[in-house]
Design an enzyme around this catalytic site. Structure first.
Site, PDB file in Angstrom:
ATOM      1  N   ASN A  10       0.867  -1.186   0.000  1.00 17.68           N
ATOM      2  CA  ASN A  10       0.000   0.000   0.000  1.00 17.68           C
ATOM      3  C   ASN A  10       0.901   1.233   0.000  1.00 17.68           C
ATOM      4  O   ASN A  10       1.397   1.641   1.042  1.00 17.68           O
ATOM      5  CB  ASN A  10      -0.891  -0.044   1.257  1.00 17.68           C
ATOM      6  N   HIS A  99     -10.037   1.509   4.584  1.00 17.49           N
ATOM      7  CA  HIS A  99      -8.767   1.790   5.271  1.00 17.49           C
ATOM      8  C   HIS A  99      -9.008   2.863   6.338  1.00 17.49           C
ATOM      9  O   HIS A  99      -9.749   3.819   6.109  1.00 17.49           O
ATOM     10  CB  HIS A  99      -7.698   2.256   4.270  1.00 17.49           C
ATOM     11  N   GLU A 175      -6.127  -4.466  10.537  1.00 16.92           N
ATOM     12  CA  GLU A 175      -5.098  -3.445  10.759  1.00 16.92           C
ATOM     13  C   GLU A 175      -5.500  -2.595  11.958  1.00 16.92           C
ATOM     14  O   GLU A 175      -6.245  -1.614  11.798  1.00 16.92           O
ATOM     15  CB  GLU A 175      -5.010  -2.500   9.551  1.00 16.92           C
ATOM     16  N   SER A 218       2.656  -1.803  10.563  1.00 14.62           N
ATOM     17  CA  SER A 218       4.075  -1.870  10.948  1.00 14.62           C
ATOM     18  C   SER A 218       4.731  -3.229  10.685  1.00 14.62           C
ATOM     19  O   SER A 218       5.575  -3.685  11.467  1.00 14.62           O
ATOM     20  CB  SER A 218       4.250  -1.466  12.421  1.00 14.62           C
ATOM     21  N   GLY A 239       2.520  -0.909   4.396  1.00 18.05           N
ATOM     22  CA  GLY A 239       2.549   0.496   4.005  1.00 18.05           C
ATOM     23  C   GLY A 239       3.967   0.991   3.779  1.00 18.05           C
ATOM     24  O   GLY A 239       4.644   0.610   2.826  1.00 18.05           O
TER      25      GLY A 239
HETATM   26  P1  PGA Z   1       2.246   0.649   7.725  1.00 12.58           P
HETATM   27  O1  PGA Z   1       0.810   0.851   7.073  1.00 12.58           O
HETATM   28  O2  PGA Z   1       2.811  -0.644   7.200  1.00 12.58           O
HETATM   29  O3  PGA Z   1       3.033   1.858   7.270  1.00 12.58           O
HETATM   30  O4  PGA Z   1       2.052   0.602   9.200  1.00 12.58           O
HETATM   31  C1  PGA Z   1      -0.052  -0.228   6.799  1.00 12.58           C
HETATM   32  C2  PGA Z   1      -1.312   0.290   6.167  1.00 12.58           C
HETATM   33  O5  PGA Z   1      -1.799   1.353   6.563  1.00 12.58           O
HETATM   34  O6  PGA Z   1      -1.870  -0.346   5.262  1.00 12.58           O
END
Ligand code: PGA
Length: 261
Positions: A10, A99, A175, A218, A239
């Site tokens: 993403n 999201h 998430e 994360s 992300g």
């Molecule tokens: P992150 O985001 O891996 O930067 O924590 C994940 C997401 O929001 O899809």
């Protein structure tokens, strides 16, 4: 590695057009070969304007291109929106919905998410339904309550649309909001109970084999091996870390290495 894992990058709005194209041209062979790894699916979700060029670049490969959002309408006077039919026509095969950043900044509701979900199915695009509780809800023990509310309309839609599915995967990405971009992941026992519970909800209300459960928040090369062993998790929504190809590749390879049986 017998279990199949899906890795969805993403990219959010981290890249402008040139940066997206540079990422792809610089790492083209490696991205294609990563997607050729056995039992691995690679999906890149850039901003809207990059979907078409990337779908063209990867059209003869196993790399799939996804969108980060879509309209909850089919057509009409909805300035600035992009419908699922257009996404399909430009080569988009997967689309994130619900999201937490869109729920928060664009006031997306569960009803809107359900409409988007339905439209994606109608247009042959796999939805990635993002669910997850806020930090306050987590601390107050409301995780299941929040996720149940986010899931229930979608489970109902799928149970009425089984004929439309045609083998198309349907993703649910758990998430927790407090883990997105924070270098924090939930304790393993918590993840185990949430994924077992989501899986149980699906089995109870809509036991088709199209569902795939992903974890997001994360994810990195250090924590992915442990998380990938949690029952019912079959992929990741990644992300920030996915915007550095070497780190994204490490996540995929650590999962493969950690799950060779
Ligand atoms: P992150 O985001 O891996 O930067 O924590 C994940 C997401 O929001 O899809």
């Amino acid at each position: 590695m017998k279990k199949r894992y899906t890795f969805i990058a993403n990219w959010k709005m981290y890249f402008d057009f040139s940066e997206s194209m540079n990422y792809v041209t610089k790492n083209l062979d490696q991205i294609i070969s990563l997607a050729d790894s056995p039992n691995v699916s690679i999906i890149l979700c850039p901003s809207f304007p990059m979907i078409y060029p990337l779908a063209q670049i990867f059209r003869q490969t196993k790399v799939q291109i996804g969108a980060q959002n879509c309209s909850d309408h089919t057509s009409g006077s909805f300035t600035g929106q992009v419908c699922a039919k257009t996404l399909n026509q430009i080569g988009c095969r997967v689309c994130l919905i619900g999201h937490s950043e869109i729920r928060r900044y664009k006031n997306e509701t569960d009803d809107m998410v359900a409409k988007k979900f339905d439209m994606l199915l109608d247009n042959g695009i796999s939805p990635v339904l993002c669910v997850g509780e806020s930090e306050a809800d987590y601390k107050n023990g409301k995780t299941f309550e929040v996720v149940e509310e986010q899931l229930k309309r979608v489970i109902l839609i799928v149970s009425h649309a089984v004929k439309k599915l045609n083998g198309m995967p349907i993703y649910i990405a758990y998430e927790p909001e407090w883990c997105i971009g924070t270098a924090t992941t939930p304790p393993s026992d918590k993840l185990e109970s949430v994924f077992a519970w989501i899986s149980m909800q699906i089995q109870k209300h809509c036991p088709v084999s199209n569902w795939q459960l992903l974890y997001g928040g994360s994810v990195d090369a250090e924590n992915v091996t442990k998380i990938s062993k949690i029952p019912y998790i079959s992929g990741f929504l990644i992300g920030k870390t996915s915007t550095t190809f070497e780190l994204f590749e490490k996540i995929v390879k650590s999962t493969i290495l950690g799950n060779i049986s």
